[in-house]
Design an enzyme around this catalytic site. Structure first.
Site, PDB file in Angstrom:
ATOM      1  N   TRP A   1       0.816  -1.208   0.000  1.00 44.66           N
ATOM      2  CA  TRP A   1       0.000   0.000   0.000  1.00 44.66           C
ATOM      3  C   TRP A   1       0.852   1.262   0.000  1.00 44.66           C
ATOM      4  O   TRP A   1       1.839   1.356   0.742  1.00 44.66           O
ATOM      5  CB  TRP A   1      -0.896   0.003   1.252  1.00 44.66           C
ATOM      6  CG  TRP A   1      -1.758   1.215   1.396  1.00 44.66           C
ATOM      7  CD1 TRP A   1      -2.918   1.483   0.744  1.00 44.66           C
ATOM      8  CD2 TRP A   1      -1.512   2.346   2.246  1.00 44.66           C
ATOM      9  NE1 TRP A   1      -3.426   2.701   1.135  1.00 44.66           N
ATOM     10  CE2 TRP A   1      -2.580   3.252   2.056  1.00 44.66           C
ATOM     11  CE3 TRP A   1      -0.500   2.671   3.143  1.00 44.66           C
ATOM     12  CZ2 TRP A   1      -2.660   4.464   2.740  1.00 44.66           C
ATOM     13  CZ3 TRP A   1      -0.574   3.880   3.817  1.00 44.66           C
ATOM     14  CH2 TRP A   1      -1.652   4.759   3.613  1.00 44.66           C
TER      15      TRP A   1
ATOM     16  N   SER B   1       2.676  -7.283   1.793  1.00 46.33           N
ATOM     17  CA  SER B   1       1.662  -6.520   2.517  1.00 46.33           C
ATOM     18  C   SER B   1       0.343  -6.503   1.732  1.00 46.33           C
ATOM     19  O   SER B   1      -0.215  -7.566   1.463  1.00 46.33           O
ATOM     20  CB  SER B   1       2.196  -5.121   2.811  1.00 46.33           C
ATOM     21  OG  SER B   1       1.486  -4.500   3.849  1.00 46.33           O
TER      22      SER B   1
ATOM     23  N   PHE C   1       3.941   6.878   7.843  1.00 47.28           N
ATOM     24  CA  PHE C   1       3.674   5.451   7.641  1.00 47.28           C
ATOM     25  C   PHE C   1       4.931   4.733   7.145  1.00 47.28           C
ATOM     26  O   PHE C   1       5.233   3.615   7.579  1.00 47.28           O
ATOM     27  CB  PHE C   1       2.533   5.265   6.645  1.00 47.28           C
ATOM     28  CG  PHE C   1       2.145   3.827   6.437  1.00 47.28           C
ATOM     29  CD1 PHE C   1       1.286   3.190   7.321  1.00 47.28           C
ATOM     30  CD2 PHE C   1       2.650   3.114   5.363  1.00 47.28           C
ATOM     31  CE1 PHE C   1       0.935   1.858   7.130  1.00 47.28           C
ATOM     32  CE2 PHE C   1       2.303   1.778   5.169  1.00 47.28           C
ATOM     33  CZ  PHE C   1       1.436   1.146   6.061  1.00 47.28           C
TER      34      PHE C   1
ATOM     35  N   LEU D   1       7.216   3.564   9.749  1.00 44.21           N
ATOM     36  CA  LEU D   1       6.784   2.385  10.488  1.00 44.21           C
ATOM     37  C   LEU D   1       7.271   1.077   9.861  1.00 44.21           C
ATOM     38  O   LEU D   1       7.161   0.021  10.489  1.00 44.21           O
ATOM     39  CB  LEU D   1       5.250   2.353  10.579  1.00 44.21           C
ATOM     40  CG  LEU D   1       4.580   3.429  11.435  1.00 44.21           C
ATOM     41  CD1 LEU D   1       3.067   3.300  11.341  1.00 44.21           C
ATOM     42  CD2 LEU D   1       5.031   3.322  12.891  1.00 44.21           C
TER      43      LEU D   1
ATOM     44  N   ASP E   1       7.861  -6.457  13.080  1.00 42.45           N
ATOM     45  CA  ASP E   1       6.915  -5.753  12.210  1.00 42.45           C
ATOM     46  C   ASP E   1       5.933  -4.942  13.062  1.00 42.45           C
ATOM     47  O   ASP E   1       5.213  -5.494  13.886  1.00 42.45           O
ATOM     48  CB  ASP E   1       6.170  -6.775  11.350  1.00 42.45           C
ATOM     49  CG  ASP E   1       5.430  -6.149  10.174  1.00 42.45           C
ATOM     50  OD1 ASP E   1       4.996  -4.985  10.302  1.00 42.45           O
ATOM     51  OD2 ASP E   1       5.281  -6.823   9.140  1.00 42.45           O
TER      52      ASP E   1
ATOM     53  N   HIS F   1       8.785  -4.501   8.750  1.00 40.05           N
ATOM     54  CA  HIS F   1       7.762  -4.813   7.754  1.00 40.05           C
ATOM     55  C   HIS F   1       8.323  -5.099   6.363  1.00 40.05           C
ATOM     56  O   HIS F   1       7.591  -5.604   5.511  1.00 40.05           O
ATOM     57  CB  HIS F   1       6.783  -3.633   7.680  1.00 40.05           C
ATOM     58  CG  HIS F   1       5.527  -3.920   6.914  1.00 40.05           C
ATOM     59  ND1 HIS F   1       4.635  -4.905   7.280  1.00 40.05           N
ATOM     60  CD2 HIS F   1       5.004  -3.336   5.791  1.00 40.05           C
ATOM     61  CE1 HIS F   1       3.613  -4.925   6.424  1.00 40.05           C
ATOM     62  NE2 HIS F   1       3.814  -3.979   5.517  1.00 40.05           N
TER      63      HIS F   1
END
Length: 267
Positions: free
Chosen positions: A29, A93, A155, A158, A220, A248
């Protein structure tokens, strides 16, 4: 970049390199196929690697539908246009969820399935502790509407655990994975986030029949490793690999180790 014109006139962009057995890689994403730049270079020595930009991401045109079936339909058209009779399929993902849907739609074509930081359900529930709180995901959507680029940057941070990579490596990744591509269309980012919030694939995993590798970082912060373990246990014969000290995106922070795992699985 290469471009396929779809039946409705939209452009679907994709990167392609190498020769040999085809390998289709699906990004996560808000990013694009640029995230796989290093993998394309290395895996292209042994495989014909194709990495599309999902609709509304990177250089691919946006469209109204942002469900898994919408993304998968575009990729089905690409597979058909490129006459890919048998291929390996990898997804990271959100791309992993799309890969799961595509593997169900085309079981006769997908020989192997590679799932990176993939979850069947992105948000938590009473019977699902391996997700983000739904309120956090809704807050992410509100923040995207208020400060789109800033929220995407937060994001992106992260993706990595504390001290997972050096500052120099972070800048390098930011350069090839983000700045070399394009930001997603805002409507697509929000629509795909809604898909992540609403989709539950737990009941579909037993339908996957091809050899599968499930790879997950132990640190993650976006998709807890328990989600990956669930996927590996639900798919018959799937191989589970958990990487310590990794967040991640294993292919960003441990590229050599990740490539070794991919090559071993795909050989």
């Amino acid at each position: 970049m290469n471009t396929l014109t779809l039946a409705d006139g939209r452009a679907l962009a994709y990167r392609e390199t190498g020769h040999g057995r085809p390998l289709l890689l699906l990004h996560g994403w808000s990013l694009s196929s640029a995230a796989f730049s290093e993998l394309l270079t290395e895996l292209g020595r042994e495989f014909r690697v194709i990495a599309p930009d999902l609709r509304g991401h990177g250089f691919s045109a946006a469209a109204q539908g942002c469900g898994l079936d919408d993304f998968a339909a575009d990729l089905h058209a690409l597979i058909t246009a490129m006459d890919l009779d048998r291929l390996a399929l990898g997804g990271w993902s959100l791309g992993g969820q799309v890969a799961l849907r595509l593997a169900q739609a085309l079981p006769e074509r997908i020989e192997r399935l590679l799932l990176i930081a993939t979850t069947p359900r992105f948000v938590s529930a009473e019977d699902w502790p391996h997700g983000l709180p739904v309120g956090q995901v809704r807050s992410l959507g509100r923040n995207l509407q208020r400060a789109f680029e800033k929220t995407l940057g937060e994001f992106f941070n992260l993706l990595f655990g504390a001290d997972e990579i050096s500052s120099d490596r972070y800048r390098q990744i930011l350069g090839f994975a983000v700045r070399a591509g394009r930001l997603p269309h805002p409507d697509t980012a929000l629509g795909a986030l809604d898909t992540l919030r609403d989709v539950d694939l737990r009941g579909e995993l037993t339908a996957i029949g091809c050899p599968t590798l499930v790879l997950h970082g132990r640190e993650d912060r976006i998709i807890p490793p328990g989600a990956g373990r669930f996927v590996a246990q639900a798919i018959a014969g799937a191989r589970w690999c958990e990487m310590p000290g990794v967040g991640h995106a294993p292919f960003f922070s441990r590229p050599a180790q990740t490539l070794d795992l991919f090559r071993e699985f795909l050989s």
